[in-house]
Write a protein that holds these residues in place. Structure first.
Motif, PDB file in Angstrom:
ATOM      1  N   ALA A 105       0.824  -1.218   0.000  1.00 56.19           N
ATOM      2  CA  ALA A 105       0.000   0.000   0.000  1.00 56.19           C
ATOM      3  C   ALA A 105       0.852   1.260   0.000  1.00 56.19           C
ATOM      4  O   ALA A 105       0.441   2.307  -0.520  1.00 56.19           O
ATOM      5  N   PHE A 106       2.047   1.176   0.579  1.00 62.80           N
ATOM      6  CA  PHE A 106       2.940   2.335   0.642  1.00 62.80           C
ATOM      7  C   PHE A 106       3.787   2.469  -0.614  1.00 62.80           C
ATOM      8  O   PHE A 106       4.545   3.419  -0.740  1.00 62.80           O
ATOM      9  N   ASN A 107       3.665   1.505  -1.522  1.00 60.42           N
ATOM     10  CA  ASN A 107       4.344   1.569  -2.811  1.00 60.42           C
ATOM     11  C   ASN A 107       3.344   1.881  -3.927  1.00 60.42           C
ATOM     12  O   ASN A 107       3.509   1.446  -5.067  1.00 60.42           O
ATOM     13  N   SER A 108       2.320   2.656  -3.589  1.00 57.37           N
ATOM     14  CA  SER A 108       1.272   2.952  -4.549  1.00 57.37           C
ATOM     15  C   SER A 108       1.338   4.408  -4.994  1.00 57.37           C
ATOM     16  O   SER A 108       1.801   5.287  -4.261  1.00 57.37           O
ATOM     17  N   GLU A 109       0.857   4.647  -6.186  1.00 59.20           N
ATOM     18  CA  GLU A 109       0.817   5.996  -6.732  1.00 59.20           C
ATOM     19  C   GLU A 109      -0.155   6.875  -5.960  1.00 59.20           C
ATOM     20  O   GLU A 109       0.090   8.071  -5.754  1.00 59.20           O
ATOM     21  N   ALA A 110      -1.268   6.298  -5.500  1.00 57.30           N
ATOM     22  CA  ALA A 110      -2.270   7.087  -4.783  1.00 57.30           C
ATOM     23  C   ALA A 110      -1.694   7.697  -3.512  1.00 57.30           C
ATOM     24  O   ALA A 110      -1.923   8.879  -3.203  1.00 57.30           O
ATOM     25  N   VAL A 111      -0.936   6.907  -2.751  1.00 62.23           N
ATOM     26  CA  VAL A 111      -0.336   7.420  -1.511  1.00 62.23           C
ATOM     27  C   VAL A 111       0.730   8.463  -1.823  1.00 62.23           C
ATOM     28  O   VAL A 111       0.819   9.503  -1.164  1.00 62.23           O
ATOM     29  N   ALA A 112       1.551   8.196  -2.846  1.00 62.50           N
ATOM     30  CA  ALA A 112       2.607   9.147  -3.205  1.00 62.50           C
ATOM     31  C   ALA A 112       2.021  10.507  -3.562  1.00 62.50           C
ATOM     32  O   ALA A 112       2.505  11.560  -3.122  1.00 62.50           O
ATOM     33  N   ARG A 113       0.963  10.516  -4.347  1.00 62.52           N
ATOM     34  CA  ARG A 113       0.375  11.792  -4.766  1.00 62.52           C
ATOM     35  C   ARG A 113      -0.334  12.486  -3.601  1.00 62.52           C
ATOM     36  O   ARG A 113      -0.365  13.724  -3.525  1.00 62.52           O
ATOM     37  N   ALA A 114      -0.909  11.714  -2.676  1.00 63.58           N
ATOM     38  CA  ALA A 114      -1.527  12.323  -1.498  1.00 63.58           C
ATOM     39  C   ALA A 114      -0.468  13.008  -0.632  1.00 63.58           C
ATOM     40  O   ALA A 114      -0.711  14.079  -0.059  1.00 63.58           O
ATOM     41  N   ILE A 115       0.699  12.409  -0.527  1.00 60.65           N
ATOM     42  CA  ILE A 115       1.793  13.011   0.241  1.00 60.65           C
ATOM     43  C   ILE A 115       2.221  14.325  -0.409  1.00 60.65           C
ATOM     44  O   ILE A 115       2.415  15.342   0.259  1.00 60.65           O
ATOM     45  N   VAL A 116       2.371  14.302  -1.728  1.00 60.06           N
ATOM     46  CA  VAL A 116       2.863  15.483  -2.441  1.00 60.06           C
ATOM     47  C   VAL A 116       1.861  16.635  -2.362  1.00 60.06           C
ATOM     48  O   VAL A 116       2.246  17.801  -2.237  1.00 60.06           O
ATOM     49  N   ARG A 117       0.568  16.351  -2.407  1.00 59.68           N
ATOM     50  CA  ARG A 117      -0.411  17.444  -2.383  1.00 59.68           C
ATOM     51  C   ARG A 117      -0.766  17.912  -0.974  1.00 59.68           C
ATOM     52  O   ARG A 117      -1.547  18.842  -0.810  1.00 59.68           O
ATOM     53  N   SER A 118      -0.203  17.274   0.044  1.00 61.21           N
ATOM     54  CA  SER A 118      -0.464  17.713   1.417  1.00 61.21           C
ATOM     55  C   SER A 118       0.038  19.140   1.607  1.00 61.21           C
ATOM     56  O   SER A 118       1.133  19.494   1.162  1.00 61.21           O
ATOM     57  N   ARG A 119      -0.730  19.955   2.299  1.00 63.18           N
ATOM     58  CA  ARG A 119      -0.340  21.354   2.515  1.00 63.18           C
ATOM     59  C   ARG A 119       0.695  21.493   3.632  1.00 63.18           C
ATOM     60  O   ARG A 119       1.279  22.564   3.806  1.00 63.18           O
ATOM     61  N   VAL A 120       0.901  20.418   4.403  1.00 63.06           N
ATOM     62  CA  VAL A 120       1.892  20.444   5.482  1.00 63.06           C
ATOM     63  C   VAL A 120       2.919  19.344   5.229  1.00 63.06           C
ATOM     64  O   VAL A 120       2.648  18.391   4.510  1.00 63.06           O
ATOM     65  N   PRO A 121       4.111  19.459   5.796  1.00 62.02           N
ATOM     66  CA  PRO A 121       5.131  18.418   5.592  1.00 62.02           C
ATOM     67  C   PRO A 121       4.662  17.050   6.088  1.00 62.02           C
ATOM     68  O   PRO A 121       3.937  16.943   7.075  1.00 62.02           O
ATOM     69  N   VAL A 122       5.101  16.011   5.381  1.00 56.04           N
ATOM     70  CA  VAL A 122       4.765  14.635   5.745  1.00 56.04           C
ATOM     71  C   VAL A 122       6.061  13.893   6.054  1.00 56.04           C
ATOM     72  O   VAL A 122       7.011  13.919   5.263  1.00 56.04           O
ATOM     73  N   VAL A 123       6.083  13.226   7.223  1.00 53.39           N
ATOM     74  CA  VAL A 123       7.226  12.407   7.630  1.00 53.39           C
ATOM     75  C   VAL A 123       6.779  10.948   7.611  1.00 53.39           C
ATOM     76  O   VAL A 123       5.758  10.600   8.214  1.00 53.39           O
ATOM     77  N   THR A 124       7.532  10.101   6.936  1.00 55.35           N
ATOM     78  CA  THR A 124       7.200   8.682   6.893  1.00 55.35           C
ATOM     79  C   THR A 124       8.123   7.902   7.816  1.00 55.35           C
ATOM     80  O   THR A 124       9.306   8.200   7.936  1.00 55.35           O
ATOM     81  N   GLY A 125       7.533   6.908   8.449  1.00 54.31           N
ATOM     82  CA  GLY A 125       8.288   5.947   9.242  1.00 54.31           C
ATOM     83  C   GLY A 125       7.659   4.585   8.983  1.00 54.31           C
ATOM     84  O   GLY A 125       6.801   4.143   9.747  1.00 54.31           O
ATOM     85  N   VAL A 126       8.048   3.962   7.892  1.00 59.14           N
ATOM     86  CA  VAL A 126       7.391   2.743   7.414  1.00 59.14           C
ATOM     87  C   VAL A 126       8.373   1.581   7.487  1.00 59.14           C
ATOM     88  O   VAL A 126       9.453   1.631   6.893  1.00 59.14           O
ATOM     89  N   GLY A 127       7.981   0.534   8.206  1.00 58.19           N
ATOM     90  CA  GLY A 127       8.798  -0.676   8.257  1.00 58.19           C
ATOM     91  C   GLY A 127      10.048  -0.488   9.078  1.00 58.19           C
ATOM     92  O   GLY A 127      10.092   0.268  10.049  1.00 58.19           O
ATOM     93  N   HIS A 128      11.087  -1.205   8.648  1.00 59.59           N
ATOM     94  CA  HIS A 128      12.382  -1.138   9.323  1.00 59.59           C
ATOM     95  C   HIS A 128      13.327  -0.242   8.533  1.00 59.59           C
ATOM     96  O   HIS A 128      12.975   0.271   7.469  1.00 59.59           O
ATOM     97  N   GLU A 129      14.520  -0.056   9.051  1.00 59.92           N
ATOM     98  CA  GLU A 129      15.469   0.866   8.431  1.00 59.92           C
ATOM     99  C   GLU A 129      15.790   0.493   6.995  1.00 59.92           C
ATOM    100  O   GLU A 129      16.018   1.356   6.151  1.00 59.92           O
TER     101      GLU A 129
END
Length: 396
Positions: free
Chosen positions: A204-228
């Protein structure tokens, strides 16, 4: 001819049926209907293949020219042209998994659009007042974020937008949760977090829909997904990527202990600087006061007054001396004048004789005749007399 082709087709479908075939995709064409047509070839031959829309929609990756694949297909005859044809049911890339290939394809496409450009990414606020969190409501990732927020910076509010983070359709829910938080007033940044998992779990985190939602967010987005070691499309699109959910919370929230230490340090520096400025200002004030005393109008007036007083005294002394000298000169002149005064002469026994008739001074015997009346001015009176006769001094 039609019967021949129909017979061959039936024979192929009965005797050969579905088989696995390896080859390279070429001459790929996507029809408006959603079907995909291509040629599957190797060094010894080639065959036409068709991937119908129902099957293509289940693919995790996009077929493309030059891609080495293995297809599971029905062998048949396309009777309209008499061509041997494969009706593809499943397709897998050779040498790399379908999900990994899908990741690479999407990464290249979004990177070409500029979604991952560093210039687009925004910095985090230094002292956030409210953080949004997109995570599974029951996940350990969310608990980690809440614990770290309470420990590091409890002054910040946490607004949670719970969502599924894996499974079919999860990417659309994640995108909707990001959009919902981005629309909230007062949110300074958003954390998108989940725990570790396989490539399938993180799909789900490797999807175009999530990527574009992050980019259009009006505030900064920090991801912490999975392990290092896990890097997703969401991580590449995010303004800041953290290796774990806990690290994401630590990046977004300042440590109050560190802030307090910095505050104490800055306070001490400010106090020392203020003391230095106060000392410097006091020294400057003393110098200016001394200079003011020297240059002040009062001091100059006093000095001038003293000079004027001394000058006045000198002038008075000079005037007195000059007056005394003048008095002495006047006395001397008065004495001289007194000595030359007719009255002084008269006081010595002389008299001034005038003819009574006209008041003319009698200077000689020729000025009068016997019988003339005359006046004699002596020191203290005037005498009236008559001339009885005239006698020269030689006759005396």
């Amino acid at each position: 001819m039609g019967d021949l082709l129909a017979g061959v087709r039936a024979l192929l479908e009965e005797r050969v049926g579905r088989i696995w075939v390896a080859g390279e995709i070429s001459n790929l064409h996507r029809a408006g209907s959603g079907h995909v047509y291509f040629t599957l070839k190797d060094e010894r031959g080639q065959v036409r293949a068709a991937l119908f829309r129902s099957a293509s929609r289940r693919l995790a990756f996009e077929p493309e020219n030059g891609l080495e694949v293995i297809v599971y297909a029905d062998v048949t005859i396309y009777e309209a042209r008499g061509d041997l044809q494969l009706i593809v049911r499943e397709i897998e890339p050779r040498g790399v998994g379908a999900l990994q290939l899908a990741f690479e394809q999407l990464r290249r496409r979004l990177e070409a659009e500029g979604l991952f450009d560093a210039a687009r990414k925004r910095g985090l606020p230094r002292l956030p007042t409210c953080l949004g969190v997109v995570a599974s409501a029951t996940s350990a990732a969310l608990r980690d974020v809440l614990q770290i927020a309470a420990r590091r910076f409890p002054a910040a509010r946490i607004l949670i937008s719970p969502t599924r983070v894996q499974g079919e359709g999860a990417e659309l829910e994640i995108a909707a949760a990001l959009d919902a938080l981005a629309g909230q007033e007062g949110i300074d940044a958003v954390l998108l977090v989940r725990g570790g998992g396989s490539l399938e779990d993180l799909q789900a985190f490797n999807s175009e829909a999530v990527a574009r939602a992050i980019v259009r967010s009006r505030v900064p987005v920090v991801t912490g997904v999975g392990h290092e070691v896990d890097v997703t499309i969401a991580d590449l699109a995010a303004d800041l990527r953290a290796p774990t959910p806990s690290a994401a919370a630590e990046l977004a929230l300042p440590d109050r202990a560190v802030l307090w230490a910095l505050l104490v340090r800055d306070f001490q520096r400010a106090r020392r600087a203020l003391a230095a400025l106060t000392d410097e200002a006091a020294a400057l004030l003393a110098r200016e006061r001394d200079a003011l005393r020297t240059l002040a109008p009062t001091a100059r007036l006093l000095a001038r007054r003293e000079r004027l007083t001394a000058g006045a005294h000198s002038l008075a002394r000079a005037a007195q001396a000059r007056l005394e000298r003048a008095r002495a000169g006047v006395a001397e002149l008065a004495g001289r004048l007194e000595s030359l005064s007719p009255l002084a002469v008269l006081a010595r026994g002389y008299a001034i004789v005038r003819r009574a008739s006209d008041g003319a001074i009698v200077r000689g015997v020729g000025d009068v005749a016997p019988g003339d009346r005359v006046s004699l001015r002596v020191a203290e009176a005037e005498l009236l007399a008559a001339v009885e006769g005239v006698r020269g001094l030689s006759q005396v």
